[in-house]
Design a protein around this motif. Structure first.
Motif, mmCIF file in Angstrom:
data_model
loop_
_atom_site.group_PDB
_atom_site.id
_atom_site.type_symbol
_atom_site.label_atom_id
_atom_site.label_comp_id
_atom_site.label_asym_id
_atom_site.label_seq_id
_atom_site.Cartn_x
_atom_site.Cartn_y
_atom_site.Cartn_z
ATOM 1 N N PHE A 27 0.865 -1.173 0.000
ATOM 2 C CA PHE A 27 0.000 0.000 0.000
ATOM 3 C C PHE A 27 0.905 1.227 0.000
ATOM 4 O O PHE A 27 1.573 1.523 0.988
ATOM 5 C CB PHE A 27 -0.904 -0.011 1.233
ATOM 6 C CG PHE A 27 -1.716 1.245 1.425
ATOM 7 C CD1 PHE A 27 -2.279 1.924 0.351
ATOM 8 C CD2 PHE A 27 -1.932 1.755 2.707
ATOM 9 C CE1 PHE A 27 -3.029 3.071 0.532
ATOM 10 C CE2 PHE A 27 -2.680 2.902 2.910
ATOM 11 C CZ PHE A 27 -3.232 3.566 1.818
ATOM 12 N N GLN A 73 -2.167 7.792 -3.637
ATOM 13 C CA GLN A 73 -1.997 6.489 -3.009
ATOM 14 C C GLN A 73 -2.324 5.408 -4.026
ATOM 15 O O GLN A 73 -3.100 5.628 -4.968
ATOM 16 C CB GLN A 73 -2.887 6.339 -1.781
ATOM 17 C CG GLN A 73 -4.377 6.328 -2.053
ATOM 18 C CD GLN A 73 -5.188 6.109 -0.772
ATOM 19 O OE1 GLN A 73 -4.860 6.621 0.280
ATOM 20 N NE2 GLN A 73 -6.247 5.314 -0.882
ATOM 21 N N TYR A 109 -2.558 0.912 -4.400
ATOM 22 C CA TYR A 109 -2.392 -0.468 -3.957
ATOM 23 C C TYR A 109 -1.797 -1.254 -5.126
ATOM 24 O O TYR A 109 -2.354 -1.238 -6.235
ATOM 25 C CB TYR A 109 -3.734 -1.079 -3.573
ATOM 26 C CG TYR A 109 -4.386 -0.447 -2.366
ATOM 27 C CD1 TYR A 109 -4.173 -0.959 -1.090
ATOM 28 C CD2 TYR A 109 -5.235 0.651 -2.499
ATOM 29 C CE1 TYR A 109 -4.779 -0.387 0.031
ATOM 30 C CE2 TYR A 109 -5.846 1.235 -1.397
ATOM 31 C CZ TYR A 109 -5.608 0.702 -0.136
ATOM 32 O OH TYR A 109 -6.200 1.285 0.968
ATOM 33 N N GLN A 125 -7.370 -4.737 -0.598
ATOM 34 C CA GLN A 125 -7.361 -3.446 0.080
ATOM 35 C C GLN A 125 -7.539 -3.633 1.579
ATOM 36 O O GLN A 125 -6.841 -3.011 2.392
ATOM 37 C CB GLN A 125 -8.464 -2.541 -0.455
ATOM 38 C CG GLN A 125 -8.488 -1.164 0.208
ATOM 39 C CD GLN A 125 -9.777 -0.399 -0.053
ATOM 40 O OE1 GLN A 125 -10.856 -0.985 -0.009
ATOM 41 N NE2 GLN A 125 -9.658 0.890 -0.317
ATOM 42 N N THR A 156 -4.532 -2.538 4.048
ATOM 43 C CA THR A 156 -4.863 -1.412 4.925
ATOM 44 C C THR A 156 -4.839 -1.842 6.383
ATOM 45 O O THR A 156 -4.304 -1.135 7.245
ATOM 46 C CB THR A 156 -6.240 -0.838 4.568
ATOM 47 O OG1 THR A 156 -6.248 -0.428 3.198
ATOM 48 C CG2 THR A 156 -6.557 0.371 5.441
ATOM 49 N N THR A 190 -1.214 -2.348 7.599
ATOM 50 C CA THR A 190 -0.550 -1.055 7.785
ATOM 51 C C THR A 190 -1.058 -0.359 9.042
ATOM 52 O O THR A 190 -0.275 0.118 9.868
ATOM 53 C CB THR A 190 -0.778 -0.153 6.561
ATOM 54 O OG1 THR A 190 -0.229 -0.776 5.398
ATOM 55 C CG2 THR A 190 -0.109 1.205 6.751
ATOM 56 N N ASN A 191 -2.376 -0.295 9.197
ATOM 57 C CA ASN A 191 -2.973 0.408 10.340
ATOM 58 C C ASN A 191 -2.616 -0.252 11.672
ATOM 59 O O ASN A 191 -2.341 0.443 12.663
ATOM 60 C CB ASN A 191 -4.494 0.487 10.186
ATOM 61 C CG ASN A 191 -4.917 1.432 9.078
ATOM 62 O OD1 ASN A 191 -4.128 2.266 8.630
ATOM 63 N ND2 ASN A 191 -6.152 1.297 8.630
#
Length: 289
Positions: free
Chosen positions: A118, A145, A147, A171, A175, A178-179
């Motif tokens: 990402f 951004q 992907y 996605q 996501t 990463t989060n």
């Protein structure tokens, strides 16, 4: 006599060198970002950041084209653009270009990497404006951004917004990964520096772009832009050019986590938090006047 002749020849050669290369001994202008009062009469007519997958793969890696461009509505004393590229919440590259007496800047770079990621990029576009003895500035942010899916079970592809069920699943996975990583890092940074999270508005650097057009909560748009300009000045000096540690040494920001910006709710100061590639915890504090 011969010695006198040699000295005379050296002196002649020196002055001939200075005559032929009159600027060779002067210090070149250095790139820099300094916040000056914003000039409302100068504006950016273009400010873009774009990420684009460039198939096919070569030697197991795919090229990601990273483009940054901007144009002011006039030529100014100094133009500079800087950009940061993050993959899964970690810095993987930087771009910077500056020109004197210029209006337009364009930068391109191929980033070669592998695996699914990402990507997030954010750029700061800057102009230093001289009008007689008055110095002002102009600024704008842009970002993108993307992907990128690089899997042995599917063709190499990319998207900004998912269209198929498979893209939606990718996605969600990228996501979430990463989060969760950034959230864990944030919690360790809060604990390490004894920060009361409830006293701050917080956002990650790529999220700052929305404040191109809107103010921070309970603050004027003009004051918001001043805070943003001074924030980027600090980020440029203390993060982009190298992370300054407490002992005064400087280390590369590559591999560090995306800067987490904590803006005090009383607007007295802001804090930038990041963790280096080697796990060192960094806190940058900036007073808001």
């Amino acid at each position: 006599m011969r010695r006198i002749w040699q000295i005379g020849t050296m002196i002649t050669a020196f002055f001939l060198f200075v005559y032929m290369f009159p600027f060779s001994l002067t210090q070149p202008t250095k790139e820099t970002i300094i916040f000056f009062p914003l000039d409302p009469t100068v504006r950016f007519t273009k400010a873009t950041t774009n990420l684009k997958l460039q198939p096919p793969k070569q030697n197991g890696k795919y090229p990601l084209l990273w483009m940054v461009s901007s144009t002011l509505d006039r030529q100014v004393y100094l133009r500079q653009d800087i950009s940061l590229l993050f993959a899964d919440g970690r810095l993987v590259g930087t771009l910077s270009e500056w020109k004197q007496n210029s209006q337009t800047l364009l930068q391109k770079k191929d980033v070669r990497t592998k695996d699914s990621h990402f990507f997030q990029a954010i750029s700061f576009h800057y102009g230093e404006i001289h009008k007689g003895s008055t110095i002002g500035s102009s600024q704008k942010m842009s970002g993108d951004q993307l992907y990128v899916i690089d899997s042995p079970y599917s063709p190499l592809t990319s998207f900004r917004r998912p269209r198929t069920s498979e893209e939606k699943e990718w996605q969600s996975v990228l996501t979430k990964t990463t989060n969760e990583s950034l959230q864990y890092t944030a919690e360790t940074l809060f604990n390490h520096f004894s920060i009361q999270e409830k006293n701050y508005y917080h956002l990650y650097l790529p999220e700052l772009i929305v404040y191109n057009e809107q103010p921070f909560p309970d603050l004027s748009f003009e004051k918001t832009q001043e805070i943003i300009g001074k924030l980027w000045e600090g980020l440029y000096r203390n993060y982009f050019l190298g992370i300054k540690r407490e002992d005064g040494s400087v280390i590369s920001p590559i591999g560090s986590t995306v800067p987490l910006i904590l803006l005090s709710k009383d607007y007295s100061h802001l804090i930038v938090l990041t963790e280096t590639k080697n796990g060192e915890k960094i806190q940058l504090v900036q007073t808001i006047s």
